[in-house]
Design an enzyme around this catalytic site. Structure first.
Site, short mmCIF file in Angstrom:
data_model
loop_
_atom_site.label_atom_id
_atom_site.label_comp_id
_atom_site.label_asym_id
_atom_site.label_seq_id
_atom_site.Cartn_x
_atom_site.Cartn_y
_atom_site.Cartn_z
N ASP A 382 0.91 -1.53 0.39
CA ASP A 382 0.44 0.00 0.19
C ASP A 382 0.98 1.39 -0.39
O ASP A 382 2.28 1.55 0.69
CB ASP A 382 -1.14 0.47 1.00
N GLU A 435 1.04 -0.78 -4.91
CA GLU A 435 0.11 0.83 -5.38
C GLU A 435 0.98 2.05 -5.29
O GLU A 435 1.36 2.35 -4.47
CB GLU A 435 -0.63 0.82 -4.11
#
Length: 705
Positions: A382, A435
């Site tokens: 993330d 990401e």
């Protein structure tokens, strides 16, 4: 301050030098005890009280037990201060060097047997502390009962407590350099209490894995199909446990034809509304839905059905909760000490100190922990962009440049490279997915060539451009044609995954359904066409829960998905989309043209990329086995009953997908099952076909020679 005073106030670095046996005298502190004796071979040697709950007395040589009498009970146990350290020299060396790849086996709490005595060992890294103790219900949360010893310059504190077993709730009472006590959850705890409770729990695993064949066959997916179902475990169907999901969720994902499932973070987190992205327990699965072994059984059940399991991992930042990692030993430890690098003000979180060896070790070992102990098949990392840039979401004066004056966080780059290189070295076939929302070069390039080393990168540009295009009324789309074709300009610069993730259906953005223009029929046609475009575009696929049936409402973690969208006469369009996603998955997995050359230009060619006036798109996909697909899209509101396209091969082209089919609640136009490609140059190709392309629809054709 005397040794006794330091012990009483949990400020002693070596309680084993005072407690236990020394020069023939045994000394112990037993708060509230009325009598204490040392037992050797059944012979009792009473210890005398000398004040402050301390008992001591001469005891012959030999292994002794303590017989402790309290007003309500008498207990016989071994003395915690009669045992050698449970960490060896190699453990200490590797921890100090920041290279202990199995850190969870050295630090944290572990049920073990030493010299025939069953108990629990505790070890924690707290180099700035002046004293550390294990506290819990077993000692009345009194920090002076079980002080730990410091293992030299490593910063590790250690203690073995006989008699403590699985299920024991505990924390570490840490005395800061300023003399304040802070009770902290164990950073290496492998089980926790159910939030909002914050205690760590002693645990061990008895789970027996059944997925050895799956792990042995697991391999690089670059030339294989990959369609991912992203799930928030707490809201897919609220009230389900890990155990429940091992049947309900596994069956559903298998029936829908997805190759992988991706869990939003399962590491323990204090605030459910963070969806798991603000982690307090990096080594503990959240207790909200069950035990660690039950999570293992859920993953095992997916593997038994041939489905890979990816988990979201959050090494960028962590929350400021006082009982967790923040200022762990009274000073910046896990976080960077300079607030310009150590805080993410937008999120109200601390940023890890990626330049500190022990912190990098904590994170790299954590990645390995989830792969080795829970058999995850991939880590989706993330907020990578927030790690790479020192000025990420910071104003002028709120960030400090690197040593060369640049904005790149060189220490974070090194950490990501180390993590990826270590994971891929030890676990070939495991995925790491970034990401990363910028154009940072080489995200999926090998670390050996200076890249970050990820397997895949989320294509955020494709996602933003595509969703923006599909939100336009068809009458306006001709002015935005470049948005839908731009992705192919950079498609082969990285190994991409195409995500329509949870971030696209929250915070007022609406759902895919509400973002589509027009009435219900047109919304459904838009979603169907979008999915057919997505599944045929180069790149792996990811769809967030609920979008597989075009949930009408925006997602919230506060309640279950709107399964009622699939029920009743007025839900026909949602049922049609639901069936289409399943069929797209099945056709996709059986069609090498759609996946085997995802990462190379040889797998794609435009047929029609410039007909903005009619909102027509067409391209060919090529498999490494020679298979060829023609993918055609009418993104406008006007049907094209006789539209001619060039194709690379002559002969029969068989229709395999038609989103306008009545089984998907489309218009049900009668289209031929196959078309013949005649000789005749068109669109720069040696052959051509003429098709009926209904408004807002997609068709896939397979060349059958």
């Amino acid at each position: 301050m005397t040794d006794l005073d330091r012990l009483l106030h949990c400020r002693h670095h070596d309680p084993h030098s005072q407690y236990g046996r020394h020069d023939g005298v045994v000394r112990t502190r037993q708060i509230g005890a009325t009598k204490v004796a040392a037992l050797i071979d059944g012979v009792s040697h009473e210890l005398a009280p000398v004040g402050n709950d301390i008992f001591e007395g001469a005891v012959p040589e030999g292994t002794y037990e303590l017989e402790i009498t309290w007003p309500e009970a008498t207990v016989v146990t071994r003395d915690p201060y009669s045992f050698l350290p449970t960490l060896g020299e190699i453990d200490i060396y590797l921890i100090s060097e920041g290279r202990h790849e199995r850190l969870w086996e050295a630090l944290g709490s572990h049920v073990r047997e030493i010299d025939g005595v069953r108990g629990t060992s505790f070890a924690v890294w707290a180099p700035n502390a002046i004293g550390v103790a294990v506290v819990g219900d077993f000692n009345g949360w009194n920090a002076s009962q079980h002080p730990m010893r410091s293992l030299g310059s490593s910063g590790v504190w250690e203690l073995f407590i006989p008699g403590l077993d699985e299920g024991t709730v505990y924390k570490y009472a840490i005395q800061t350099p300023e003399g304040h006590r802070r009770d902290k959850a164990d950073p290496l705890a492998r089980r926790t209490e159910i939030p909002p409770h914050t205690g760590s729990i002693v645990t061990s695993s008895s789970y027996e894995w059944q997925d050895s064949d799956w792990l042995a066959a697991r391999a690089d997916i670059s030339d294989k199909p990959m369609s991912v179902y992203e799930v928030h475990l707490g809201s897919w169907k609220q009230g389900l446990s890990y155990e429940d999901m091992a049947t309900e969720l596994v069956d559903y994902v298998a029936e829908q034809g997805f190759t992988h499932v991706e869990f939003m973070p399962v590491s323990e987190h204090p605030f459910g509304g963070s969806w798991g992205y603000q982690v307090s327990g990096y080594y503990a699965p959240t207790a909200r839905w069950g035990t660690p072994d039950q999570l293992k059984a859920l993953i095992d059940a997916f593997h038994a059905r041939g489905i890979g399991v990816i988990v979201d991992w959050v090494p960028a930042h962590f929350p400021k909760d006082d009982w967790a990692l923040a200022r762990f030993d009274g000073r910046a430890l896990y976080e960077h000490p300079d607030w310009r690098r150590g805080e993410q003000k937008d999120w109200g979180t601390f940023v890890f100190d990626f330049g500190r060896a022990e912190v990098r070790n904590f994170l790299v070992a954590n990645a390995l922990y989830w792969l080795e102990e829970f058999h995850f098949d991939g880590l989706r990392v993330d907020a990578v962009a927030s790690m790479l840039y020192l000025d990420y979401s910071r104003n002028e004066g709120e960030w400090a440049p690197n040593q060369y004056g640049g904005r790149e966080n060189l220490e974070a780059v090194q950490f990501l490279q180390e993590m990826n290189a270590t994971v891929h070295k030890l676990h070939p076939g495991v995925l790491t997915i970034a990401e990363e929302s910028t154009s940072w070069p080489g995200v999926t390039a090998p670390t050996s060539t200076g890249g970050l080393g990820f397997s895949l990168k989320w294509n955020m540009g494709w996602m933003n451009d595509t969703l923006e295009y599909f939100s336009k009324d068809p009458i306006h789309r001709s002015y935005h044609h470049g948005e839908i074709t731009f992705s192919m300009v950079y498609q082969f610069s990285e190994n991409f995954c195409l995500p329509i993730s949870h971030d696209e259906v929250v915070h007022g953005k609406g759902s895919l359904w509400t973002r589509m223009p027009g009435d219900a029929w047109n919304k459904a046609a838009g979603v169907r066409t979008l999915f057919a475009y997505m599944w045929s575009h180069p790149g792996k696929k990811l769809l967030f829960q609920g979008q597989e049936f075009a949930q009408a409402a925006e997602w919230t973690e506060a309640h279950s998905l709107d399964w009622h969208n699939l029920e009743g006469w007025e839900s026909e369009y949602h049922r049609g989309i639901h069936r289409l996603v399943r069929d797209l998955n099945l056709v996709y997995q059986d069609s090498p043209a759609l996946f085997s050359q995802d990462t190379t230009p040889e797998g794609f060619s435009w047929i029609k990329g410039d007909d903005a006036a009619n909102n027509i798109l067409a391209f060919a996909r090529y498999g490494s086995d020679g298979q060829t697909y023609l993918c055609v899209f009418n993104l406008g509101g006007t049907s094209q009953p006789n539209y001619t396209l060039g194709v690379p091969h002559g002969g029969t082209w068989t229709r395999v997908v038609n989103t306008d089919d009545s089984v998907y609640e489309g218009a049900g136009n009668e289209l031929p099952f196959s078309v013949w490609a005649d000789n005749g140059h068109w669109d720069g190709y040696p052959h051509c076909v003429t098709l009926h392309i209904p408004a807002m629809s997609a068709q896939w054709y397979r060349w059958d020679g």
